[in-house]
Scaffold this motif. Structure first.
Motif, PDB file in Angstrom:
ATOM      1  N   ILE A 166       0.839  -1.203   0.000  1.00 45.33           N
ATOM      2  CA  ILE A 166       0.000   0.000   0.000  1.00 45.33           C
ATOM      3  C   ILE A 166       0.872   1.250   0.000  1.00 45.33           C
ATOM      4  N   ASN A 167       1.927   1.222   0.786  1.00 49.32           N
ATOM      5  CA  ASN A 167       2.840   2.359   0.844  1.00 49.32           C
ATOM      6  C   ASN A 167       3.458   2.631  -0.523  1.00 49.32           C
ATOM      7  N   PHE A 168       3.927   1.587  -1.187  1.00 47.55           N
ATOM      8  CA  PHE A 168       4.541   1.747  -2.511  1.00 47.55           C
ATOM      9  C   PHE A 168       3.539   2.283  -3.532  1.00 47.55           C
ATOM     10  N   ILE A 169       2.353   1.704  -3.578  1.00 51.05           N
ATOM     11  CA  ILE A 169       1.349   2.131  -4.560  1.00 51.05           C
ATOM     12  C   ILE A 169       0.958   3.585  -4.318  1.00 51.05           C
ATOM     13  N   GLY A 170       0.816   3.966  -3.052  1.00 46.56           N
ATOM     14  CA  GLY A 170       0.421   5.337  -2.736  1.00 46.56           C
ATOM     15  C   GLY A 170       1.440   6.359  -3.206  1.00 46.56           C
ATOM     16  N   VAL A 171       2.722   6.149  -2.884  1.00 41.02           N
ATOM     17  CA  VAL A 171       3.737   7.133  -3.276  1.00 41.02           C
ATOM     18  C   VAL A 171       3.949   7.121  -4.783  1.00 41.02           C
ATOM     19  N   ALA A 172       3.807   5.935  -5.414  1.00 42.74           N
ATOM     20  CA  ALA A 172       4.015   5.850  -6.862  1.00 42.74           C
ATOM     21  C   ALA A 172       2.917   6.587  -7.630  1.00 42.74           C
ATOM     22  N   LEU A 173       1.653   6.351  -7.265  1.00 44.74           N
ATOM     23  CA  LEU A 173       0.554   7.003  -7.970  1.00 44.74           C
ATOM     24  C   LEU A 173       0.584   8.512  -7.759  1.00 44.74           C
ATOM     25  N   ALA A 174       0.965   8.936  -6.556  1.00 44.98           N
ATOM     26  CA  ALA A 174       1.069  10.374  -6.304  1.00 44.98           C
ATOM     27  C   ALA A 174       2.116  11.001  -7.217  1.00 44.98           C
ATOM     28  N   LYS A 175       3.238  10.333  -7.410  1.00 46.88           N
ATOM     29  CA  LYS A 175       4.284  10.846  -8.296  1.00 46.88           C
ATOM     30  C   LYS A 175       3.799  10.904  -9.739  1.00 46.88           C
ATOM     31  N   LEU A 176       3.112   9.874 -10.184  1.00 45.24           N
ATOM     32  CA  LEU A 176       2.728   9.783 -11.591  1.00 45.24           C
ATOM     33  C   LEU A 176       1.609  10.752 -11.953  1.00 45.24           C
ATOM     34  N   TYR A 177       0.703  11.024 -11.019  1.00 42.63           N
ATOM     35  CA  TYR A 177      -0.447  11.862 -11.335  1.00 42.63           C
ATOM     36  C   TYR A 177      -0.314  13.300 -10.837  1.00 42.63           C
ATOM     37  N   LEU A 178       0.681  13.556  -9.994  1.00 43.01           N
ATOM     38  CA  LEU A 178       0.896  14.917  -9.487  1.00 43.01           C
ATOM     39  C   LEU A 178       2.344  15.331  -9.732  1.00 43.01           C
ATOM     40  N   SER A 179       2.791  15.184 -10.962  1.00 43.52           N
ATOM     41  CA  SER A 179       4.194  15.410 -11.282  1.00 43.52           C
ATOM     42  C   SER A 179       4.532  16.866 -11.582  1.00 43.52           C
ATOM     43  N   HIS A 180       3.533  17.684 -11.852  1.00 49.27           N
ATOM     44  CA  HIS A 180       3.801  19.087 -12.182  1.00 49.27           C
ATOM     45  C   HIS A 180       4.355  19.810 -10.951  1.00 49.27           C
ATOM     46  N   PRO A 181       5.362  20.687 -11.131  1.00 53.56           N
ATOM     47  CA  PRO A 181       5.946  21.394  -9.982  1.00 53.56           C
ATOM     48  C   PRO A 181       4.929  22.148  -9.134  1.00 53.56           C
ATOM     49  N   SER A 182       3.869  22.669  -9.756  1.00 56.56           N
ATOM     50  CA  SER A 182       2.868  23.416  -8.995  1.00 56.56           C
ATOM     51  C   SER A 182       2.092  22.517  -8.038  1.00 56.56           C
ATOM     52  N   MET A 183       2.156  21.209  -8.248  1.00 54.41           N
ATOM     53  CA  MET A 183       1.443  20.263  -7.387  1.00 54.41           C
ATOM     54  C   MET A 183       2.392  19.479  -6.481  1.00 54.41           C
ATOM     55  N   LYS A 184       3.639  19.949  -6.394  1.00 52.59           N
ATOM     56  CA  LYS A 184       4.617  19.143  -5.674  1.00 52.59           C
ATOM     57  C   LYS A 184       4.323  19.056  -4.182  1.00 52.59           C
ATOM     58  N   VAL A 185       3.899  20.142  -3.563  1.00 50.64           N
ATOM     59  CA  VAL A 185       3.593  20.089  -2.134  1.00 50.64           C
ATOM     60  C   VAL A 185       2.439  19.124  -1.879  1.00 50.64           C
ATOM     61  N   GLN A 186       1.393  19.202  -2.723  1.00 52.65           N
ATOM     62  CA  GLN A 186       0.267  18.273  -2.581  1.00 52.65           C
ATOM     63  C   GLN A 186       0.731  16.827  -2.760  1.00 52.65           C
ATOM     64  N   ARG A 187       1.641  16.625  -3.741  1.00 56.64           N
ATOM     65  CA  ARG A 187       2.151  15.271  -3.963  1.00 56.64           C
ATOM     66  C   ARG A 187       2.913  14.764  -2.753  1.00 56.64           C
ATOM     67  N   LYS A 188       3.778  15.609  -2.211  1.00 59.72           N
ATOM     68  CA  LYS A 188       4.568  15.195  -1.052  1.00 59.72           C
ATOM     69  C   LYS A 188       3.673  14.869   0.139  1.00 59.72           C
ATOM     70  N   LEU A 189       2.645  15.685   0.352  1.00 62.41           N
ATOM     71  CA  LEU A 189       1.729  15.433   1.457  1.00 62.41           C
ATOM     72  C   LEU A 189       0.984  14.118   1.254  1.00 62.41           C
ATOM     73  N   LEU A 190       0.546  13.866   0.023  1.00 59.44           N
ATOM     74  CA  LEU A 190      -0.154  12.615  -0.265  1.00 59.44           C
ATOM     75  C   LEU A 190       0.777  11.422  -0.080  1.00 59.44           C
ATOM     76  N   GLN A 191       2.025  11.575  -0.522  1.00 58.42           N
ATOM     77  CA  GLN A 191       2.978  10.481  -0.356  1.00 58.42           C
ATOM     78  C   GLN A 191       3.260  10.210   1.123  1.00 58.42           C
ATOM     79  N   ALA A 192       3.429  11.279   1.889  1.00 57.84           N
ATOM     80  CA  ALA A 192       3.627  11.092   3.330  1.00 57.84           C
ATOM     81  C   ALA A 192       2.388  10.473   3.954  1.00 57.84           C
ATOM     82  N   GLY A 193       1.208  10.881   3.471  1.00 62.67           N
ATOM     83  CA  GLY A 193      -0.036  10.330   4.006  1.00 62.67           C
ATOM     84  C   GLY A 193      -0.213   8.861   3.718  1.00 62.67           C
ATOM     85  N   SER A 194       0.337   8.388   2.592  1.00 58.68           N
ATOM     86  CA  SER A 194       0.197   6.973   2.258  1.00 58.68           C
ATOM     87  C   SER A 194       0.929   6.071   3.247  1.00 58.68           C
ATOM     88  N   GLY A 195       1.876   6.658   3.992  1.00 59.60           N
ATOM     89  CA  GLY A 195       2.589   5.888   4.990  1.00 59.60           C
ATOM     90  C   GLY A 195       2.086   6.089   6.402  1.00 59.60           C
TER      91      GLY A 195
END
Length: 329
Positions: A166-195
């Motif tokens: 679950i941890n791997f899938i969460g951080v991977a999908l966040a990277k793939l779907y929120l890759s734009h720099p303007s969404m990086k903080v949201q991506r990081k928060l989602l990745q941290a949340g997956s753990g």
């Protein structure tokens, strides 16, 4: 001294952020980006050049060596008859080495192209799933009290594999779907949340070790508190991109959040190893260490299963998302 000063000068073969594709930009990092589409030797040689990935490569590589050194040092402190603790520490160290060395290699090569970037980062996330996996094993068979141990003993291996996946899938999908720099903080928060589930799973057993054990020692409390502070600091550094997000350009080469994230991760791994030695030396009658007989073959198999399943998911993500996403880049 002059050679050190020369090395500390920014590498001339780097780019400013305006000349870097959007997907490869980092928030708050203005300069020091390496060129794309260069020979592999270019990136290998960049180990000894100063750019914005130099210390990301070295902090995890040197961190791996530090973990190995502390494993050897801890073996010297353990009674030779403490074979269970030694075997568990070796397995945990293997998990740390997978995490650290994978990250070091990915930071070295990910700038080569968009495709290599995404493949490398996803490989790095497999390492991200392995570290808490090893932590959970260490705490289950040494740190947990009897109540916690008996409550989850029968399902622990399966639960640990599922949480790692679950941890791997969460951080991977966040990277793939929120890759734009303007969404990086949201991506990081989602990745941290997956753990977060993993963190609660591990933190509860630390809590039970520190506060539900009748004869808990101050040294144990110190290790638990220190580890908790470091893990929370890791999440904060990773998620909020401090300090470069608030002072863009000032921490391009040295001092940005990902470098500190690596250093804190190594400190946490070392504290975990030292905490095992403390637990084994002063353990009381309410500790799982007294009753557990970890089946090391089964635990190693569970690590192989996690890696296998992660790689299966990785292959699907590459085929379904990465290749279409990078086809025209």
């Amino acid at each position: 001294m002059s050679s050190i000063k020369q090395w500390l000068k920014p590498w001339s073969s780097t780019l400013c952020v305006e000349n870097v594709p959007l997907d490869l930009r980092e928030v708050g990092i203005i300069s020091g980006y390496r060129l794309e589409h260069q020979p592999w030797s270019y990136y290998i040689k960049s180990i000894f050049k100063l750019h914005n990935e130099t210390f990301n490569v070295w902090t995890h590589f040197l961190g791996a060596l530090a973990v190995l050194y502390n494993l050897k040092y801890s073996f010297d402190d353990l009674n030779p008859r403490e074979t269970k603790a030694r075997e568990l520490l070796v397995l945990f160290t293997i998990c740390c080495l997978i995490t650290n060395l994978t990250s070091s290699v990915v930071h070295l090569f990910h700038s080569k192209s968009h495709f290599i970037h995404y493949i490398g980062v996803l490989m790095d996330y497999i390492g991200v799933s392995v570290y808490p996996f090893g932590t959970a094993i260490l705490q289950m068979y040494i740190g947990a009290n009897r109540t916690v141990y008996y409550a989850i003993h029968d399902i622990f291996i399966y639960l640990n594999i599922c949480l790692g996946l679950i941890n791997f899938i969460g951080v991977a999908l966040a990277k793939l779907y929120l890759s734009h720099p303007s969404m990086k903080v949201q991506r990081k928060l989602l990745q941290a949340g997956s753990g977060v589930i993993y963190f609660i799973f591990i933190a509860y057993r630390d809590f039970s070790r520190a506060f539900l054990r009748p004869n808990c020692q101050m040294s144990t409390l110190g290790h638990v508190a220190g580890l908790g502070i470091l893990l929370i600091s890791m999440g904060a550094m990773y998620s909020f991109l401090f300090p470069e997000r608030f002072w863009p350009g000032r921490f391009d080469l040295i001092g940005h959040s990902h470098q500190m994230f690596h250093v804190i991760a190594t400190m946490a791994q070392i504290i975990q190893i030292k905490g095992v030695v403390v637990d084994v030396q002063i353990h009381g009658s309410d500790v799982a260490y007294d009753i557990s007989e970890p089946n090391m073959a089964a635990l190693y198999r569970s690590l192989y299963v996690l890696l296998f399943v992660d790689f299966c998911v990785l292959s699907v993500l590459i085929k379904k998302i990465v290749i279409p996403k990078t086809k025209y880049q």
